[in-house]
Write an enzyme that holds these catalytic residues in place. Sequence first.
Site, PDB file in Angstrom:
ATOM      1  N   CYS A 137       0.802  -1.233   0.000  1.00  0.00           N
ATOM      2  CA  CYS A 137       0.000   0.000   0.000  1.00  0.00           C
ATOM      3  C   CYS A 137       0.826   1.269   0.000  1.00  0.00           C
ATOM      4  O   CYS A 137       0.308   2.347  -0.281  1.00  0.00           O
ATOM      5  CB  CYS A 137      -0.931   0.020   1.201  1.00  0.00           C
ATOM      6  SG  CYS A 137      -2.346  -1.008   0.910  1.00  0.00           S
TER       7      CYS A 137
HETATM    8  N1  CO8 Z   1     -20.894  -9.140   4.794  1.00  0.00           N
HETATM    9  C1  CO8 Z   1     -21.553  -9.227   5.967  1.00  0.00           C
HETATM   10  N2  CO8 Z   1     -20.949  -9.381   7.159  1.00  0.00           N
HETATM   11  C2  CO8 Z   1     -19.605  -9.446   7.160  1.00  0.00           C
HETATM   12  C3  CO8 Z   1     -18.848  -9.362   5.976  1.00  0.00           C
HETATM   13  C4  CO8 Z   1     -19.539  -9.207   4.755  1.00  0.00           C
HETATM   14  N3  CO8 Z   1     -18.887  -9.111   3.585  1.00  0.00           N
HETATM   15  N4  CO8 Z   1     -17.539  -9.449   6.304  1.00  0.00           N
HETATM   16  C5  CO8 Z   1     -17.471  -9.576   7.642  1.00  0.00           C
HETATM   17  N5  CO8 Z   1     -18.736  -9.594   8.160  1.00  0.00           N
HETATM   18  C6  CO8 Z   1     -19.113  -9.761   9.577  1.00  0.00           C
HETATM   19  C7  CO8 Z   1     -18.067 -10.471  10.391  1.00  0.00           C
HETATM   20  O1  CO8 Z   1     -18.183 -11.858  10.283  1.00  0.00           O
HETATM   21  C8  CO8 Z   1     -18.361  -9.969  11.763  1.00  0.00           C
HETATM   22  O2  CO8 Z   1     -19.458 -10.678  12.301  1.00  0.00           O
HETATM   23  P1  CO8 Z   1     -19.524 -11.025  13.882  1.00  0.00           P
HETATM   24  O3  CO8 Z   1     -19.512  -9.689  14.570  1.00  0.00           O
HETATM   25  O4  CO8 Z   1     -20.789 -11.766  13.983  1.00  0.00           O
HETATM   26  O5  CO8 Z   1     -18.284 -11.820  14.142  1.00  0.00           O
HETATM   27  C9  CO8 Z   1     -18.800  -8.541  11.535  1.00  0.00           C
HETATM   28  O6  CO8 Z   1     -19.239  -8.483  10.186  1.00  0.00           O
HETATM   29  C10 CO8 Z   1     -17.691  -7.539  11.728  1.00  0.00           C
HETATM   30  O7  CO8 Z   1     -16.492  -8.043  11.064  1.00  0.00           O
HETATM   31  P2  CO8 Z   1     -15.123  -7.313  11.146  1.00  0.00           P
HETATM   32  O8  CO8 Z   1     -14.792  -7.017  12.576  1.00  0.00           O
HETATM   33  O9  CO8 Z   1     -14.133  -8.074  10.309  1.00  0.00           O
HETATM   34  O10 CO8 Z   1     -15.537  -5.988  10.387  1.00  0.00           O
HETATM   35  P3  CO8 Z   1     -14.828  -4.612  10.433  1.00  0.00           P
HETATM   36  O11 CO8 Z   1     -15.757  -3.599  10.970  1.00  0.00           O
HETATM   37  O12 CO8 Z   1     -13.466  -4.671  11.020  1.00  0.00           O
HETATM   38  O13 CO8 Z   1     -14.658  -4.283   8.851  1.00  0.00           O
HETATM   39  C11 CO8 Z   1     -12.883  -4.278   7.249  1.00  0.00           C
HETATM   40  C12 CO8 Z   1     -13.869  -5.124   8.052  1.00  0.00           C
HETATM   41  C13 CO8 Z   1     -13.702  -3.374   6.345  1.00  0.00           C
HETATM   42  C14 CO8 Z   1     -11.985  -5.180   6.434  1.00  0.00           C
HETATM   43  C15 CO8 Z   1     -12.063  -3.403   8.242  1.00  0.00           C
HETATM   44  O14 CO8 Z   1     -11.559  -4.191   9.279  1.00  0.00           O
HETATM   45  C16 CO8 Z   1     -10.907  -2.694   7.582  1.00  0.00           C
HETATM   46  O15 CO8 Z   1     -11.042  -1.982   6.589  1.00  0.00           O
HETATM   47  N6  CO8 Z   1      -9.729  -2.809   8.168  1.00  0.00           N
HETATM   48  C17 CO8 Z   1      -8.550  -2.123   7.678  1.00  0.00           C
HETATM   49  C18 CO8 Z   1      -7.857  -3.042   6.797  1.00  0.00           C
HETATM   50  C19 CO8 Z   1      -6.805  -2.383   5.967  1.00  0.00           C
HETATM   51  O16 CO8 Z   1      -6.616  -1.188   5.901  1.00  0.00           O
HETATM   52  N7  CO8 Z   1      -6.124  -3.186   5.272  1.00  0.00           N
HETATM   53  C20 CO8 Z   1      -5.149  -2.743   4.373  1.00  0.00           C
HETATM   54  C21 CO8 Z   1      -5.227  -3.659   3.259  1.00  0.00           C
HETATM   55  S1  CO8 Z   1      -4.568  -3.001   1.827  1.00  0.00           S
HETATM   56  C22 CO8 Z   1      -2.895  -3.189   1.843  1.00  0.00           C
HETATM   57  O17 CO8 Z   1      -2.242  -3.170   2.823  1.00  0.00           O
HETATM   58  C23 CO8 Z   1      -2.272  -3.381   0.503  1.00  0.00           C
HETATM   59  C24 CO8 Z   1      -2.193  -4.800   0.203  1.00  0.00           C
HETATM   60  C25 CO8 Z   1      -1.807  -4.973  -1.216  1.00  0.00           C
HETATM   61  C26 CO8 Z   1      -2.940  -4.955  -2.202  1.00  0.00           C
HETATM   62  C27 CO8 Z   1      -3.661  -6.245  -2.348  1.00  0.00           C
HETATM   63  C28 CO8 Z   1      -4.418  -6.368  -3.658  1.00  0.00           C
HETATM   64  C29 CO8 Z   1      -5.256  -7.604  -3.757  1.00  0.00           C
END
Ligand code: CO8
Length: 389
Positions: free
Chosen positions: A169
């Site tokens: 990133c």
């Molecule tokens: N639909 C419905 N429910 C869902 C879904 C979905 N798609 N996904 C998860 N849930 C559920 C979970 O199961 C969970 O349920 P429960 O509470 O019953 O256990 C609930 O929703 C909450 O889940 P999370 O705690 O996982 O949800 P978050 O509020 O944390 O949101 C995110 C998830 C959006 C992924 C969030 O955590 C986020 O954005 N985090 C930051 C991540 C980040 O910045 N990562 C950087 C990645 S990019 C990078 O570094 C570059 C990599 C290189 C590129 C790669 C290219 C492929």
Amino acid sequence: MASLKHFERHVEVARKIIISGSGLWKPPHVITNEELVDAYNAYAEKFNRENAKEIEREEVEAKPLSTAEFIEKASGIKARYAYIKDGILDIDRMRPRIPARSEDELSHQAEIALNAARIALTEANKDASEVDAVIVSCAYTERSYPAIAIEVQGALGIKGFGFDMLVACSAATFALQRAFEMVSTGTANCVLVINPELTSPQINYRDRDSHFIFGDISTATIVESDETCKSKHSYEIMGTKAVTSFSNNIRSNFGYITYATDADPYGADKLFHQHGRSVFKEVCPMAAKHIADHLAELGLTPDDLKRWWLHQANLNMNLLISKRLLGREATRDEAPIVLDEYANTASAGSLIAFNLYHKDLQEGDIGVICSFGAGYSIGSLVLKKRAVA
Ligand code: CO8
């Protein structure tokens, strides 16, 4: 030591390093949350039907369903661009169907790199013959060598040198920092930095937690000195800052060693995967401190910033970071969000924001480009708008 100091002072006085142009190229295809969720849920329901007995015996975990509401609320993402849409929504494939190209043809990534590069050159009022270094910097390159940057260099007829670099990133900000140093020291006079983020081949569209996160895009930036700059809108790079800290929370194990380890080259661990919640919790304070430290080093405070071109991974992350630094959430005008249209585009996110939201700034206005993500890696550049030519 004394002579190095003298040299640094000399560089500072003699040449200001400038961002003189930028380009943004969007692929032709859009995938909405609804389309993606429909395809994922059809796949999950089929999987659960076909594995009903094993799921009942608790030998196999049922695939949970995804919702468009969750995606938008948790991330701010509504849609994303795809270089090739065909295949992604096909539940028996769930990856783009990208035609293989022969070694005599332009590679896919060089093609999208060139699309953004040509726009950046026009914006900088520069001919390719005036560029003398090319950096292609992104999360993945489609091959190890020859470098995509050298292919682009050849296609544009640029003399000098080119190389690829990968910093997930933070690839774009880290590459801009290298360009800044190259122009500062005189190893290059004009550097073309390109971020052809072709993320779709590395997305696990069968994984409910990450199938919605990324989109494809290409951005490009021209870095040169004030002595050669002839563009209308230009920005002095006041300073750059980079930091990395090892974390396993965001990983892709795709790599050349797989051939020798006999591991499944298409296994889920070879694609992007993360512990999103942990990333959120750990990276927000790191990024906020990084920006505060960088501004302080330049004698600035967050209140001095007119614009925050922040990494685009998650709307709530950006709001939290600005709140930590300003004591209130930044407005959309101060910290533009492009996630709704573009999703997370790996290193290109902050540059998309820069491309779309810089021309309205006035002479002397200050902004920060900041990326944060896998590695962990955080990179920033503090920019000051120059007089509009
Ligand atoms: N639909 C419905 N429910 C869902 C879904 C979905 N798609 N996904 C998860 N849930 C559920 C979970 O199961 C969970 O349920 P429960 O509470 O019953 O256990 C609930 O929703 C909450 O889940 P999370 O705690 O996982 O949800 P978050 O509020 O944390 O949101 C995110 C998830 C959006 C992924 C969030 O955590 C986020 O954005 N985090 C930051 C991540 C980040 O910045 N990562 C950087 C990645 S990019 C990078 O570094 C570059 C990599 C290189 C590129 C790669 C290219 C492929």
